[in-house]
Design a protein around this motif. Structure first.
Motif, PDB file in Angstrom:
ATOM      1  N   PRO A 118       0.804  -1.227   0.000  1.00 16.01           N
ATOM      2  CA  PRO A 118       0.000   0.000   0.000  1.00 16.01           C
ATOM      3  C   PRO A 118       0.837   1.278   0.000  1.00 16.01           C
ATOM      4  N   ALA A 119       2.033   1.221   0.583  1.00 18.45           N
ATOM      5  CA  ALA A 119       2.907   2.396   0.560  1.00 18.45           C
ATOM      6  C   ALA A 119       3.355   2.706  -0.864  1.00 18.45           C
ATOM      7  N   VAL A 120       3.733   1.670  -1.604  1.00 15.75           N
ATOM      8  CA  VAL A 120       4.135   1.848  -2.998  1.00 15.75           C
ATOM      9  C   VAL A 120       2.985   2.455  -3.800  1.00 15.75           C
ATOM     10  N   THR A 121       1.767   1.979  -3.542  1.00 14.20           N
ATOM     11  CA  THR A 121       0.589   2.510  -4.215  1.00 14.20           C
ATOM     12  C   THR A 121       0.363   3.976  -3.845  1.00 14.20           C
ATOM     13  N   ALA A 122       0.516   4.284  -2.561  1.00 17.14           N
ATOM     14  CA  ALA A 122       0.275   5.651  -2.086  1.00 17.14           C
ATOM     15  C   ALA A 122       1.239   6.648  -2.719  1.00 17.14           C
ATOM     16  N   PHE A 123       2.444   6.194  -3.053  1.00 17.72           N
ATOM     17  CA  PHE A 123       3.429   7.079  -3.679  1.00 17.72           C
ATOM     18  C   PHE A 123       3.312   7.096  -5.201  1.00 17.72           C
ATOM     19  N   GLY A 124       2.262   6.477  -5.726  1.00 21.85           N
ATOM     20  CA  GLY A 124       1.999   6.543  -7.163  1.00 21.85           C
ATOM     21  C   GLY A 124       2.940   5.712  -8.015  1.00 21.85           C
ATOM     22  N   LEU A 125       3.468   4.630  -7.439  1.00 27.19           N
ATOM     23  CA  LEU A 125       4.446   3.831  -8.171  1.00 27.19           C
ATOM     24  C   LEU A 125       3.869   2.533  -8.716  1.00 27.19           C
ATOM     25  N   ASP A 126       2.544   2.395  -8.711  1.00 28.20           N
ATOM     26  CA  ASP A 126       1.905   1.218  -9.295  1.00 28.20           C
ATOM     27  C   ASP A 126       2.335   1.050 -10.751  1.00 28.20           C
ATOM     28  N   GLY A 127       2.669  -0.160 -11.105  1.00 25.93           N
ATOM     29  CA  GLY A 127       2.998  -0.448 -12.491  1.00 25.93           C
ATOM     30  C   GLY A 127       4.428  -0.155 -12.884  1.00 25.93           C
ATOM     31  N   ARG A 128       5.200   0.449 -11.978  1.00 24.86           N
ATOM     32  CA  ARG A 128       6.580   0.767 -12.328  1.00 24.86           C
ATOM     33  C   ARG A 128       7.495  -0.453 -12.216  1.00 24.86           C
ATOM     34  N   PHE A 129       7.134  -1.384 -11.340  1.00 20.51           N
ATOM     35  CA  PHE A 129       8.025  -2.507 -11.038  1.00 20.51           C
ATOM     36  C   PHE A 129       7.471  -3.837 -11.554  1.00 20.51           C
ATOM     37  N   ARG A 130       8.375  -4.680 -12.047  1.00 20.77           N
ATOM     38  CA  ARG A 130       7.971  -6.032 -12.431  1.00 20.77           C
ATOM     39  C   ARG A 130       7.523  -6.836 -11.222  1.00 20.77           C
ATOM     40  N   ARG A 131       8.123  -6.549 -10.086  1.00 17.26           N
ATOM     41  CA  ARG A 131       7.792  -7.299  -8.877  1.00 17.26           C
ATOM     42  C   ARG A 131       8.104  -6.439  -7.662  1.00 17.26           C
ATOM     43  N   VAL A 132       7.283  -6.548  -6.634  1.00 18.92           N
ATOM     44  CA  VAL A 132       7.502  -5.868  -5.364  1.00 18.92           C
ATOM     45  C   VAL A 132       7.505  -6.923  -4.262  1.00 18.92           C
ATOM     46  N   ASP A 133       8.598  -7.010  -3.526  1.00 17.33           N
ATOM     47  CA  ASP A 133       8.703  -7.997  -2.448  1.00 17.33           C
ATOM     48  C   ASP A 133       9.138  -7.337  -1.154  1.00 17.33           C
ATOM     49  N   GLY A 134       8.275  -7.400  -0.158  1.00 16.40           N
ATOM     50  CA  GLY A 134       8.654  -7.093   1.206  1.00 16.40           C
ATOM     51  C   GLY A 134       8.837  -8.389   1.967  1.00 16.40           C
ATOM     52  N   VAL A 135       9.049  -8.287   3.247  1.00 14.80           N
ATOM     53  CA  VAL A 135       9.272  -9.469   4.077  1.00 14.80           C
ATOM     54  C   VAL A 135       7.925 -10.069   4.470  1.00 14.80           C
ATOM     55  N   GLN A 136       7.763 -11.363   4.246  1.00 16.51           N
ATOM     56  CA  GLN A 136       6.509 -12.042   4.563  1.00 16.51           C
ATOM     57  C   GLN A 136       6.665 -13.088   5.654  1.00 16.51           C
ATOM     58  N   VAL A 137       7.863 -13.174   6.208  1.00 19.27           N
ATOM     59  CA  VAL A 137       8.118 -14.103   7.317  1.00 19.27           C
ATOM     60  C   VAL A 137       8.744 -13.313   8.452  1.00 19.27           C
ATOM     61  N   ALA A 138       8.877 -13.945   9.604  1.00 19.49           N
ATOM     62  CA  ALA A 138       9.532 -13.278  10.730  1.00 19.49           C
ATOM     63  C   ALA A 138      10.957 -12.903  10.334  1.00 19.49           C
ATOM     64  N   LEU A 139      11.367 -11.703  10.683  1.00 18.77           N
ATOM     65  CA  LEU A 139      12.703 -11.237  10.322  1.00 18.77           C
ATOM     66  C   LEU A 139      13.784 -12.100  10.951  1.00 18.77           C
ATOM     67  N   GLY A 140      14.753 -12.482  10.112  1.00 21.36           N
ATOM     68  CA  GLY A 140      15.876 -13.230  10.647  1.00 21.36           C
ATOM     69  C   GLY A 140      16.777 -12.358  11.500  1.00 21.36           C
ATOM     70  N   GLY A 141      16.794 -11.068  11.149  1.00 18.16           N
ATOM     71  CA  GLY A 141      17.488 -10.106  12.002  1.00 18.16           C
ATOM     72  C   GLY A 141      18.942  -9.888  11.683  1.00 18.16           C
ATOM     73  N   ASP A 142      19.654 -10.901  11.195  1.00 21.47           N
ATOM     74  CA  ASP A 142      21.085 -10.710  10.996  1.00 21.47           C
ATOM     75  C   ASP A 142      21.362 -10.135   9.608  1.00 21.47           C
ATOM     76  N   ARG A 143      22.637  -9.807   9.399  1.00 18.13           N
ATOM     77  CA  ARG A 143      23.037  -9.126   8.175  1.00 18.13           C
ATOM     78  C   ARG A 143      22.842  -9.993   6.936  1.00 18.13           C
ATOM     79  N   ALA A 144      22.808 -11.318   7.119  1.00 15.42           N
ATOM     80  CA  ALA A 144      22.688 -12.212   5.970  1.00 15.42           C
ATOM     81  C   ALA A 144      21.249 -12.393   5.501  1.00 15.42           C
ATOM     82  N   PHE A 145      20.289 -11.888   6.255  1.00 19.28           N
ATOM     83  CA  PHE A 145      18.885 -12.145   5.920  1.00 19.28           C
ATOM     84  C   PHE A 145      18.530 -11.624   4.533  1.00 19.28           C
ATOM     85  N   LYS A 146      19.037 -10.445   4.185  1.00 14.72           N
ATOM     86  CA  LYS A 146      18.655  -9.872   2.896  1.00 14.72           C
ATOM     87  C   LYS A 146      19.207 -10.676   1.728  1.00 14.72           C
TER      88      LYS A 146
END
Length: 221
Positions: free
Chosen positions: A121-149
């Protein structure tokens, strides 16, 4: 004749927080709000940029000068995220974010460590719908460490059916650099976000002061 530039990267992956979204002031405010609830000191922008580490619990422990157990961290993390969400409407995109996105002629996607249910919804609110082939945020509990990303980027890459050699990531943290390296992607680091410029330059990756410059560097990263 001018120099011929051989472009090998055809897909650009954007980081969100601290890169496309100018939210460092809010993150700093939310961090200090959380620390204050347990009697901690306020941290400055310079301290956060120079000393922030993952897992975040380790950063809190460093600032507080004592151990932070899992239960206390969960409480601090909830306080932080509540404060962050409450202030999100005060944030704007980076000054040249839209110009930079328009200047890339290949495909683009968005990869964030922010929660997917909040990111979309944040991406939508900033008017960026359709700009990206894919949008991925985190959908599981954060691993927390530097290697998670790194794992997050690998899953993103697989979903796009692309290989690392065709991709370049623009982000503002050493986590971004590590993630890109782990999948064989290029990386350009942006100084306008969460990390001190000296720390970014020490990584050996190209460093840019604006997102438009970052896109230029991404062509050959």
């Amino acid at each position: 004749m001018g120099k011929v530039v051989h472009v090998t990267r055809t897909h650009l992956v954007w980081d969100w927080n601290g890169t496309l979204l100018n939210d460092f002031a809010l993150v700093l405010s939310a961090t200090n709000h959380a620390l204050a609830t347990v009697g901690g000191p306020s941290v400055t922008a310079d301290h956060h940029r120079r000393h922030f580490i993952r897992p975040v619990a380790d950063y809190y422990a460093m600032v507080l000068g004592r151990a932070v157990d899992a239960d206390e961290f969960d409480q601090l993390d909830e306080i932080f995220h509540d404060a962050y969400r409450a202030g999100l409407t005060t944030c704007a995109l980076a000054d040249d974010a839209v110009t930079a996105m328009r200047s890339w002629h290949g495909s683009q996607s968005l990869l964030s460590m922010w929660f997917h249910e909040d990111l979309v919804p944040a991406v939508t609110a900033f008017g960026l719908d359709g700009r990206f082939r894919r949008v991925d945020g985190v959908q599981v509990a954060l691993g927390g460490d530097r290697a998670f990303k790194a794992g997050h980027l690998a899953r993103h890459m697989a979903a796009l059916e692309l290989d690392g050699a065709s991709m370049v990531l623009i982000g503002d943290s050493l986590d971004d650099a590590d993630a890109a390296t782990s999948v064989g992607a290029g990386c350009v680091l942006y100084t306008g976000g969460f990390t001190d410029e000296e720390r970014l330059r020490a990584s050996g990756h190209p460093v840019a002061g604006t997102l438009s410059e970052a896109v230029e560097l991404a062509l050959t990263a």
